[in-house]
Design a protein around this motif. Structure first.
Motif, PDB file in Angstrom:
ATOM      1  N   LEU A  27      31.645 -98.920  10.188  1.00 41.79           N
ATOM      2  CA  LEU A  27      32.153-100.164  10.774  1.00 41.79           C
ATOM      3  C   LEU A  27      33.507-100.481  10.179  1.00 41.79           C
ATOM      4  O   LEU A  27      33.670-100.459   8.959  1.00 41.79           O
ATOM      5  N   GLU A 157      33.145 -99.542  15.828  1.00 40.00           N
ATOM      6  CA  GLU A 157      31.823 -99.134  15.339  1.00 40.00           C
ATOM      7  C   GLU A 157      31.605 -97.698  15.794  1.00 40.00           C
ATOM      8  O   GLU A 157      31.498 -97.435  16.993  1.00 40.00           O
ATOM      9  N   GLY A 356      24.668-102.837  12.608  1.00 39.91           N
ATOM     10  CA  GLY A 356      25.158-101.895  11.593  1.00 39.91           C
ATOM     11  C   GLY A 356      24.161-100.799  11.283  1.00 39.91           C
ATOM     12  O   GLY A 356      23.359-100.395  12.123  1.00 39.91           O
TER      13      GLY A 356
END
Lengths: 483, 450
Positions: A27, A157, A356
């Motif tokens: 990220l 991402e 995440g």
């Protein structure tokens, strides 16, 4: 990286897992906030880690950790995660009374990248700050203004997913957001106006081209003046009248009263410990009148610009498009591999996502839009005898079954006999979800349709944050109750 | 991944600071271990055993017009990663506009370290499975659907800066909750504590079940103004908004706080006293704030009179005082915030509060409370997990859930009783506080069918 994910999966299988998946996620974020001319936040963040989820005798186990070299070489750590995740599942086995079964999914291999014109991370910092300074300058000029704020956000991402069934996927998702707002204090009250939406502006998948297209600074003087005018505007009077919702507020309405109730885990009680359940129970599928016949709500994880537009979800299921509400009738749910069979579907719709690398995938709202109708906005206003045109989210609240809601917008305008008139402060309307959607009798056409991003949807316990978008054109709802 | 020890955090932070070219540099290093299991009717539904580390580097260059400041962070303790974070922060700071409001970083302070509770951090998943079995089996006996969470968390935070500040501490938390749902009504209970040993698991399970059984088949009810006894969880959902939106110096300065024009006035009944107290035994809060300043206990409201707002270094410098130790991690667009609110208890039991109501309601919890107007703390939300009639001082049948829309300033002004409890409670949004039950008047504006 995919090889590292495969190592973790192989290790998990060696240690007793019947199913295993590994997700490596990198990220990168950059956030800039200019408040009253000074940089209130300038932040650049980078994370990289791995989460491994396994099934051992039908019980889940999940392990996650950062994958930087300081914790040992990435391969070594991935193996460690693969070893430990089955340990968690075995430790919990004594409390599991029913096996989790996953809907079958043909393993897919491939890669996906967000289409973009201008990489937001390649735009010079000085140019971004100049853009924010331009916004700040445009918001200046009124003594009543107490807060001027402009912000920019870019997120990338990158993830690699491998499963014991043979899935191997690589994705790079890029999202941007930007907005400005002005808060004024006068007459003993405080009012805020925002553009293009509140709470940081609008967000889209794609590049800096979106930020340029929003032309933030051009909206500055209007936003500033409306905040000041609101401080002396009359409160929206209570009573029943027609409600015209502009796109960003309608997006929130879609999110709260259609998106969350159609999450299948809520429907079956698995979010009761915090977020709540859903009135849209499985027995209503195919027969429940959710709204009027012109209401069509489409889930679409391929929607251009959608914050949840991607190749696959976090269980490796391909993105797709399906109706949640079709001609006013409940027709579908947001599902994962664990839940598809509960409503008689052979395969998941691909709505499982995790925040995440450190989170367990859960059922999330994907991009969900109210399909456009046929009206021009001017004609819709002209057709309304007694109504309020409401714009921009101020506050919201909805019950644990997603039925009783109460929303307040930043601004409203009275409509009398087809004419948009005086500005109204703090318009607050309340209603009940099926009656609200049933009262929808007009939706503007595709030329008014916009995609609105929700970058901060909270769900789960502990809470996870996910992103999604809702497309909407302004629409009219008859006879709503204003507080 | 274990929690970082002091020497490891400080060595890394000093290494970063030694390489910085900025006038001032601050390094914040967090590490965390989180182990949780969510559960429902068939046992565990989601779980995680996870570790995390975050290095946050703040640099600032002094100019005649003020500091140019920026922050970068990385989820890694690898030298190459935090070196890159330092470089990103320096790059951002070069182009950041000067901020004349920023005060210099704070110097050396003495802050005692709070120790971690290893038994809590190391609690096994087998032990969590036993808690869960207790809850699911008890619910099954009564035909109730269970949903809940068992969680243990440990974190460490170190803040080191180039002006000599060097602080580190630990925080440990354990939580267990159960929502028990019947055919036509829900009950809920939660326990939050510093250590697993302080969690009353069996009592929490029993309480949720009792609530659920009493909540079945709720009666319809009309909206309107009612005398209510708000149990501690419901009080927390309201009180936390004073922290989010009122007691911070920034909201006050920006004129959005409900305290504007009310400081020093008798706004609430004399029985209302609110502190921000990181030392309260109910929690093991970090003893320093987001700038590494020692937290202080602050009397926010004394005998019904709002006394002051909390500050950080920048706001303290602006107003000529000392920081009260309430900074969030910097920079923060929110400003200082009280994160350890304590509403002081009264002398009555909860049963006595109920006994004093002729016709009213007992509210277990308030759901999805949100702010409509910050100056009046006008809030809306909905009752949840058990709302019951009180008639002639006795608890009666459950009623359907209601939506309230009311000003917290107004409703606290109607306060007629405070219980002698001190319970740690959270809410749907962030934060926890220590609160008693309250008896007051609340305006309900609509109802539900469940």
């Amino acid at each position: 990286m995919i090889e590292i994910a495969k190592l973790a999966v192989a290790e998990a299988l060696k240690h007793g897992a019947q199913y295993a998946e590994a997700r490596l996620v990198r990220l990168v974020r950059q956030d800039l906030v200019l408040k009253n001319g000074a940089l209130d936040g300038a932040e650049s963040t980078e994370e990289f880690g791995c989460g491994v989820r396994v099934l051992v005798d039908g019980c889940w186990g999940f392990q996650a950790m950062p994958l930087w070299a300081d914790h040992g070489p990435a391969e070594q750590n991935a193996r460690a995660l693969g070893r430990r995740a089955p340990v968690v599942a075995k430790a919990l086995a004594s409390a599991c009374t029913k096996r989790v079964e996953l809907a079958p999914e043909p393993p897919q291999q491939g890669s996906y990248s967000t289409p973009l014109v201008e990489d937001p991370f390649a735009v010079k910092l000085s140019e971004k700050l100049e853009l924010l300074r331009g916004c700040d300058a445009a918001l200046q000029g009124r003594a009543e203004t107490v807060v001027r704020e402009a912000s920019l956000s870019a997120r990338a991402e990158e993830k690699w997913f491998a499963s014991s069934e043979g899935a191997e996927q690589h994705q790079k998702l890029v999202r941007v957001g930007a907005g400005l707002s002005s808060t004024a204090a006068a007459n003993g009250t405080v009012e805020r106006r925002s553009y293009p939406a509140s709470f940081g502006g609008n967000y889209k998948a794609g590049g800096f081209e979106h930020v340029r297209a929003w032309k933030l600074a051009e909206a500055g003087p209007r936003v500033r003046d409306e905040a000041v005018e609101l401080c002396s505007a009359p409160l929206c009077p209570p009573g029943r009248r027609d409600l015209l919702l502009m796109g960003s507020q309608l997006a929130l309405q879609i999110h709260e009263s259609v998106g969350h109730p159609s999450e299948i885990d809520r429907v079956f009680g698995h979010e009761l410990d915090l977020a709540g359940s859903s009135f849209a129970t499985a027995d209503k599928l195919g027969n429940f009148r959710y709204g009027s016949a012109i209401v069509n709500l489409e889930a679409d994880s391929t929607l251009p610009g959608g914050l949840d537009t991607r190749g696959w979800d976090d269980e490796g299921v391909a993105s797709g498009k399906w109706r949640i509400v079709d001609q006013g009738v409940l027709k579908g749910y947001l599902t994962s591999r664990e839940w598809a069979a509960r409503i008689g579907e052979a395969r998941s719709r691909g709505s499982a996502r995790a925040e995440g690398w450190a989170n367990f995938p859960i059922v999330r709202i994907t991009n969900l839009s109210l399909l456009p109708g046929t009206w021009e906005l001017d004609a819709l206003i002209a057709d309304t005898q007694d109504g309020v045109l409401c714009d921009t989210v101020k506050t919201w609240s909805i019950d644990q079954h997603r039925l009783n809601f109460q929303f307040t917008t930043e601004i409203g305008w009275e409509i009398k006999n087809g004419v948009k008139g005086r500005m109204l402060r703090r318009p607050t309307y309340q209603g009940r979800t099926p009656e609200f959607w049933a009262s929808c009798d007009a939706i503007c056409n595709a030329s008014h349709f916009e995609v609105w991003g929700v970058p901060n949807c909270g769900k789960g316990n502990p809470m996870q944050v996910a992103e999604m978008s809702h497309g909407a054109a302004p629409a009219r709802f008859r006879g709503m109750t204003f507080l | 991944m274990p929690l970082l020890e002091r020497k490891d955090s400080v060595t890394i932070a000093r290494g970063i600071i030694s390489k910085s070219k900025a006038t001032e540099t601050e390094v914040v290093i967090d590490s965390a271990i989180d182990r949780f299991v969510r559960y429902a009717e068939h046992g565990p539904t989601q779980d995680a055993d996870r570790g995390h580390a975050l290095v946050r580097v703040r640099v600032r260059n002094k100019t005649p017009e003020g500091y140019r400041e920026a922050t970068a962070s990385c989820g890694s303790l690898e030298p190459a990663a935090y070196k890159a974070a330092l470089e990103r922060a320096q790059e951002l700071a070069l182009v950041a506009p000067p901020n004349p409001r920023l005060a210099p970083l704070g110097g050396a302070v003495m802050v005692p370290m709070v120790l971690r509770d290893r038994a809590t951090i190391d609690q096994t998943f087998e032990a969590k499975a036993r808690w869960i079995k207790l809850a699911t089996e008890a619910c099954a006996k009564h035909g109730l659907f269970p949903a809940g969470l068992a969680q243990t968390t440990g974190i460490s935070r170190a803040i080191v800066n180039s002006c000599g500040r060097e602080v580190l501490s630990y925080q440990t938390r354990a939580a267990f909750s159960l929502t028990a749902t019947g055919k036509n009504g829900e009950g809920w209970a939660e326990a939050i504590a510093r250590t697993i040993g302080a969690l009353p698991i069996e009592a929490t399970v029993q309480r949720a079940i009792d609530k659920a059984l009493a909540a079945q088949d709720p009666e319809p009810i009309e909206p309107g103004e009612y005398t209510v006894v708000l149990e501690p969880a419901a009080v927390a959902s309201l009180l936390l908004f004073t922290g989010y939106e009122g007691f911070g110096a920034r909201e006050y300065e920006e004129q959005t706080s409900f305290l504007c024009g009310r400081l020093g006035q008798q706004v609430f009944p004399p029985s209302v006293t609110i502190h921000d107290d990181y030392r309260h035994p109910a929690w093991a809060s970090l003893p320093f704030d987001g700038e590494g300043t020692a937290r202080t206990q602050v009397v926010l409201v004394e005998n019904g009179v709002p006394k002051r707002v909390v500050t950080d270094r920048n706001h303290a410098a602006h107003s000529g005082g000392e920081s009260t130790g309430h900074a969030l991690l910097q920079p923060s667009s929110h400003g200082p915030m009280p994160q350890n609110l304590v509403l002081l208890p009264g002398k009555q039991s909860r049963a006595e509060l109920v006994a004093g109501v002729e016709r009213g309601l007992l509210v277990t919890q308030l759901h999805y409370v949100n702010l409509m107007d910050p100056r009046e703390l006008l809030l809306t939300g909905i009752t949840r997990n058990g709302t019951y009639r009180i008639e002639n001082g006795k608890l009666g049948r459950a009623v359907r859930n209601l939506r309230f829309t009311d000003s917290l300033v107004r409703t606290l002004g109607t306060l007629s009783g405070i219980s002698n409890e001190q319970v740690v409670c959270g809410a749907l949004f962030d934060g926890e506080c220590v609160v008693p039950a309250l008896r007051l008047s609340l305006r309900f504006t609509s109802t539900t069918e469940f």
